[in-house]
Design a protein around this motif. Structure first.
Motif, mmCIF file in Angstrom:
data_model
loop_
_atom_site.group_PDB
_atom_site.id
_atom_site.type_symbol
_atom_site.label_atom_id
_atom_site.label_comp_id
_atom_site.label_asym_id
_atom_site.label_seq_id
_atom_site.Cartn_x
_atom_site.Cartn_y
_atom_site.Cartn_z
ATOM 1 N N PHE A 1 0.851 -1.194 0.000
ATOM 2 C CA PHE A 1 0.000 0.000 0.000
ATOM 3 C C PHE A 1 0.884 1.240 0.000
ATOM 4 C CE2 PHE A 1 1.054 -0.996 4.331
ATOM 5 C CZ PHE A 1 1.278 0.246 4.920
ATOM 6 N N LEU B 1 -5.163 6.058 2.102
ATOM 7 C CA LEU B 1 -4.433 4.821 1.849
ATOM 8 C C LEU B 1 -4.856 4.230 0.505
ATOM 9 C CD1 LEU B 1 -3.620 2.007 4.322
ATOM 10 C CD2 LEU B 1 -4.865 1.418 2.245
ATOM 11 N N VAL C 1 0.473 5.638 1.074
ATOM 12 C CA VAL C 1 -0.373 6.683 1.645
ATOM 13 C C VAL C 1 -0.070 7.979 0.908
ATOM 14 C CG1 VAL C 1 -0.968 7.991 3.707
ATOM 15 C CG2 VAL C 1 -0.418 5.546 3.892
#
Length: 310
Positions: free
Chosen positions: A50, A57, A52
């Motif tokens: 992932f 996110l 940010v």
């Protein structure tokens, strides 16, 4: 790699919600606990799962593939648990039920004892309007549906459950001119309707049409709970099922308008397609309802059958 099933569950939920906060809420965990497990899971991969950007996110392409794999692994684990239970002689599997929104005040009571008795049965309950419920039944997306209006175009079997009484209700400050309101008293009211496709809306429209009540102003809301809160706030009046209003009536937040030809009465029914081949779980639930419905209705819903006291 040494990731746990718990981490797979958490990452799958984060990927679905695109949010650590939402994932923690849906998993009934604290946000710090979810964040720690996400970090521990990420540490086992060389590529980012992932990123940010700003405060949002985003799951990476690699993360999406891991989330898909996690979903498959968890499905296999679920299958193992089911098979283990079956070999132990326990009932295991899934039960899918579609219900109209007002039925959310009733169906949990019909499910409670069954779910407690069979711990390996997972229940999915879709709460929506009548048209969507019938669509789910017709498309074989559920085992059972709970409705108050029987669909005419489908060949169904049914178990009659309990009465569904509907009254005109208003907020605490609504004062008709007489002890019992006349139909003319309603003409200048703002009428609060459910959305199109709702059985409650259909019943209300039929009543207003039958008695030639003029609709000068109206509002449309998409759930019974929203309608109830709007009526409590004094925005207008509505025809609503008594179920789900008990506390508001007791507290005086709502009042029943005594008027001609009310309450309207229908019956709640558990229905399923006649051609549906019920699973073992669905058959067990069907038998449970047949054997226990009278006791459930007596214990949990007697107060609604005595609703004329309000």
């Amino acid at each position: 790699m040494n990731y746990t099933l718990h981490q797979l569950v958490i990452f799958k939920k984060i990927a679905e919600t695109q949010s650590v906060t939402k994932a923690s809420e849906q998993l009934f965990l604290t946000q710090p606990a979810v964040s720690i497990q996400l970090k521990n899971f990420q540490d086992q991969f060389n590529l980012p799962l992932f990123e940010v950007v700003g405060r949002k996110l985003y799951i990476t392409e690699f993360g999406s593939e891991i989330a898909k794999a996690a979903s498959k692994i968890l499905e296999e684990v679920e299958a193992i648990n089911y098979k283990s239970s079956l070999f132990e002689g326990k009932l295991a599997g899934k039960l899918k039920i579609a219900i109209v929104s007002t039925a959310k005040y009733a169906m949990p009571y019909f499910l409670s004892g069954f779910v407690k008795k069979h711990s390996m049965v997972d229940v999915t309950m879709d709460v929506t309007n009548k048209m969507s419920v019938i669509g789910a039944l017709e498309n074989n997306e559920c085992d059972f549906a709970m409705v108050s209006t029987i669909p005419k175009k489908l060949k169904i079997e049914r178990i009659e459950l309990m009465k569904n009484k509907m009254f005109f209700v208003a907020g605490r400050d609504y004062h008709p001119h007489k002890k019992e309101a006349s139909l003319k008293d309603l003409n200048k009211s703002l009428f609060i309707f459910r959305e199109k496709g709702s059985a409650t809306r259909l019943a209300m429209e039929r009543y207003l049409f039958k008695h030639k009540i003029e609709i000068v102003r109206k509002m449309e809301l998409t759930s019974n709970e929203a309608v109830k809160q709007a009526v409590i706030a004094g925005l207008g009046i509505s025809i609503m099922p008594i179920i789900g209003m008990n506390e508001a009536l007791k507290n005086g937040d709502l009042q029943i308008i005594k008027i001609k030809d009310l309450p309207l009465e229908t019956n709640w029914n558990l229905i399923w397609l006649k051609t549906k081949k019920l699973t073992n779980v669905a058959q067990a639930f069907q038998h449970y309802i047949i054997e226990n419905k009278d006791e459930i209705i007596e214990n949990e819903f007697k107060k609604y059958n005595n609703s004329t006291k309000y």
